[in-house]
Design a protein around this motif. Structure first.
Motif, short mmCIF file in Angstrom:
data_model
loop_
_atom_site.label_atom_id
_atom_site.label_comp_id
_atom_site.label_asym_id
_atom_site.label_seq_id
_atom_site.Cartn_x
_atom_site.Cartn_y
_atom_site.Cartn_z
N HIS A 1 0.82 -1.20 0.00
CA HIS A 1 0.00 0.00 0.00
C HIS A 1 0.86 1.26 0.00
CE1 HIS A 1 -3.80 -2.04 0.39
NE2 HIS A 1 -3.29 -2.79 1.32
N PHE A 2 1.94 1.22 0.77
CA PHE A 2 2.81 2.38 0.87
C PHE A 2 3.33 2.80 -0.51
CE2 PHE A 2 7.32 3.73 1.17
CZ PHE A 2 7.11 4.99 1.69
N LEU A 3 3.82 1.84 -1.29
CA LEU A 3 4.36 2.15 -2.60
C LEU A 3 3.29 2.73 -3.52
CD1 LEU A 3 6.71 2.12 -4.57
CD2 LEU A 3 6.16 -0.25 -5.11
N TYR A 4 2.13 2.10 -3.58
CA TYR A 4 1.06 2.60 -4.44
C TYR A 4 0.57 3.98 -4.01
CZ TYR A 4 0.94 -2.09 -6.39
OH TYR A 4 1.27 -3.27 -7.00
N ASN A 5 0.41 4.16 -2.71
CA ASN A 5 -0.04 5.47 -2.20
C ASN A 5 0.99 6.55 -2.51
OD1 ASN A 5 -2.42 4.44 -1.21
ND2 ASN A 5 -1.63 4.16 0.86
N THR A 6 2.27 6.21 -2.36
CA THR A 6 3.33 7.19 -2.63
C THR A 6 3.36 7.55 -4.11
OG1 THR A 6 4.63 6.38 -0.77
CG2 THR A 6 5.80 7.63 -2.46
N LEU A 7 3.26 6.56 -4.99
CA LEU A 7 3.26 6.84 -6.42
C LEU A 7 2.02 7.65 -6.83
CD1 LEU A 7 4.63 3.46 -7.79
CD2 LEU A 7 5.80 5.67 -7.75
N ALA A 8 0.87 7.34 -6.26
CA ALA A 8 -0.34 8.11 -6.57
C ALA A 8 -0.20 9.55 -6.09
CB ALA A 8 -1.56 7.45 -5.94
N SER A 9 0.38 9.72 -4.91
CA SER A 9 0.60 11.08 -4.39
C SER A 9 1.58 11.84 -5.26
CB SER A 9 1.13 11.03 -2.95
OG SER A 9 0.17 10.50 -2.07
N ALA A 10 2.66 11.18 -5.68
CA ALA A 10 3.65 11.83 -6.55
C ALA A 10 3.02 12.20 -7.89
CB ALA A 10 4.85 10.91 -6.75
N GLN A 11 2.17 11.33 -8.42
CA GLN A 11 1.50 11.63 -9.68
C GLN A 11 0.63 12.88 -9.54
OE1 GLN A 11 -1.47 8.79 -11.01
NE2 GLN A 11 -0.86 9.14 -13.15
N TYR A 12 -0.12 12.96 -8.47
CA TYR A 12 -0.95 14.14 -8.22
C TYR A 12 -0.07 15.39 -8.08
CZ TYR A 12 -3.77 17.54 -5.75
OH TYR A 12 -4.39 18.71 -5.37
N LEU A 13 1.02 15.26 -7.32
CA LEU A 13 1.90 16.40 -7.08
C LEU A 13 2.61 16.88 -8.35
CD1 LEU A 13 3.47 15.50 -3.62
CD2 LEU A 13 1.87 17.37 -4.11
N THR A 14 2.81 15.99 -9.33
CA THR A 14 3.44 16.43 -10.58
C THR A 14 2.62 17.51 -11.26
OG1 THR A 14 2.44 14.67 -11.89
CG2 THR A 14 4.66 14.27 -11.01
N ARG A 15 1.30 17.48 -11.05
CA ARG A 15 0.41 18.49 -11.65
C ARG A 15 0.23 19.70 -10.74
NH1 ARG A 15 -1.95 13.52 -12.89
NH2 ARG A 15 -3.38 13.62 -11.14
N SER A 16 0.18 19.46 -9.44
CA SER A 16 -0.15 20.56 -8.52
C SER A 16 1.06 21.22 -7.87
CB SER A 16 -1.11 20.05 -7.44
OG SER A 16 -0.47 19.05 -6.66
N ASP A 17 2.14 20.48 -7.67
CA ASP A 17 3.32 21.00 -6.97
C ASP A 17 4.55 20.21 -7.39
OD1 ASP A 17 5.14 22.07 -5.19
OD2 ASP A 17 3.85 21.84 -3.42
N PRO A 18 5.06 20.45 -8.61
CA PRO A 18 6.19 19.66 -9.13
C PRO A 18 7.41 19.58 -8.22
CG PRO A 18 5.22 20.95 -10.89
CD PRO A 18 4.56 21.40 -9.61
N PRO A 19 7.83 20.66 -7.54
CA PRO A 19 8.99 20.51 -6.65
C PRO A 19 8.75 19.50 -5.51
CG PRO A 19 8.62 22.83 -7.13
CD PRO A 19 7.43 22.07 -7.66
N ARG A 20 7.54 19.47 -4.98
CA ARG A 20 7.24 18.50 -3.91
C ARG A 20 7.18 17.09 -4.47
NH1 ARG A 20 4.07 20.35 1.19
NH2 ARG A 20 4.44 18.17 1.48
N ALA A 21 6.69 16.95 -5.72
CA ALA A 21 6.69 15.63 -6.37
C ALA A 21 8.12 15.13 -6.52
CB ALA A 21 6.00 15.71 -7.73
N ASP A 22 9.02 16.03 -6.93
CA ASP A 22 10.42 15.68 -7.08
C ASP A 22 11.01 15.25 -5.73
OD1 ASP A 22 12.90 15.62 -8.72
OD2 ASP A 22 13.50 17.21 -7.32
N GLU A 23 10.68 15.99 -4.68
CA GLU A 23 11.16 15.65 -3.33
C GLU A 23 10.64 14.28 -2.90
OE1 GLU A 23 10.64 17.32 1.25
OE2 GLU A 23 9.93 18.54 -0.42
N MET A 24 9.35 14.03 -3.14
CA MET A 24 8.75 12.76 -2.76
C MET A 24 9.42 11.60 -3.51
SD MET A 24 4.78 11.52 -2.80
CE MET A 24 4.32 12.27 -1.24
N LEU A 25 9.62 11.76 -4.82
CA LEU A 25 10.24 10.70 -5.60
C LEU A 25 11.70 10.47 -5.18
CD1 LEU A 25 8.67 11.41 -9.09
CD2 LEU A 25 8.21 9.47 -7.57
N GLY A 26 12.41 11.53 -4.83
CA GLY A 26 13.78 11.39 -4.31
C GLY A 26 13.80 10.58 -3.03
N ASN A 27 12.85 10.85 -2.13
CA ASN A 27 12.75 10.08 -0.88
C ASN A 27 12.38 8.63 -1.17
OD1 ASN A 27 13.37 12.12 1.02
ND2 ASN A 27 11.32 12.96 0.79
#
Length: 186
Positions: A1-27
């Motif tokens: 669940h963690f992996l899927y939730n993280t990827l879904a959150s990163a996908q959402y953030l790529t549209r709404s807040d790209p720097p935070r998406a980048d931070e999340m994917l780096g983590n």
């Protein structure tokens, strides 16, 4: 669940807040790098386990926002010490799942390392829900930690779980001063 939730959150953030998406994917990359099986059979260290836990918590901090606070107090000279793989992660995940996620308003997780009675003590504490007769967990993660400690160290290591004051739980892994590679001068 963690992996899927993280990827879904990163996908959402790529549209709404790209720097935070980048931070999340780096983590996520850091977390996965430390989670993949080792090919050289080397022991993990407290520092490596802390990096994995921190990457995990930084991802959750992006998802939970102000509901999650983190305090880490691990002396630098403890980081190279041998530490069983994934045990710290199990305690951190329990603190989130059973302590802070169900608590309105969230809370704080502390990761602390100190000299113990005969070695090193590493504690993960939270100020979340605390113990409850309605616990949603099976206890398998903590049972596995206890069994792995027993197999690796016999009676020289332990896991203790106590209520944290004024709320929450504190789980402590105690390891002997000499754990294979390196040593802790106590």
């Amino acid at each position: 669940h963690f992996l899927y939730n993280t990827l879904a959150s990163a996908q959402y953030l790529t549209r709404s807040d790209p720097p935070r998406a980048d931070e999340m994917l780096g983590n996520l990359i850091t977390y996965l790098r430390h989670s993949l099986p080792r090919t050289d059979d080397s022991l993990s260290t407290l520092g490596e386990e802390l990096e994995r836990a921190r990457a995990y918590l930084d991802i959750l901090k992006i998802r939970m926002g102000a509901r999650l606070n983190l305090q880490i107090e691990v002396p630098d000279d403890f980081k190279p010490l041998p530490f069983p793989a994934m045990m710290l992660q199990t305690l951190v995940e329990n603190a989130i799942k059973h302590g802070l996620e169900p608590k309105p308003g969230g809370g704080t997780i502390w990761i602390l390392a100190r000299h113990g009675e005969s070695g090193i003590a590493v504690t993960v504490a939270d100020d979340g829900q605390g113990f409850s007769e309605h616990g949603s967990g099976t206890g398998i993660g903590l049972k596995n930690v206890r069994e792995r400690l027993g197999l690796a160290y016999g009676t020289d290591a332990s896991l203790s779980i106590v209520a944290n004051f004024p709320s929450g739980v504190a789980a402590t892994i105690s390891l002997p001063a000499r754990t294979g590679i390196g040593a802790l001068d106590v």
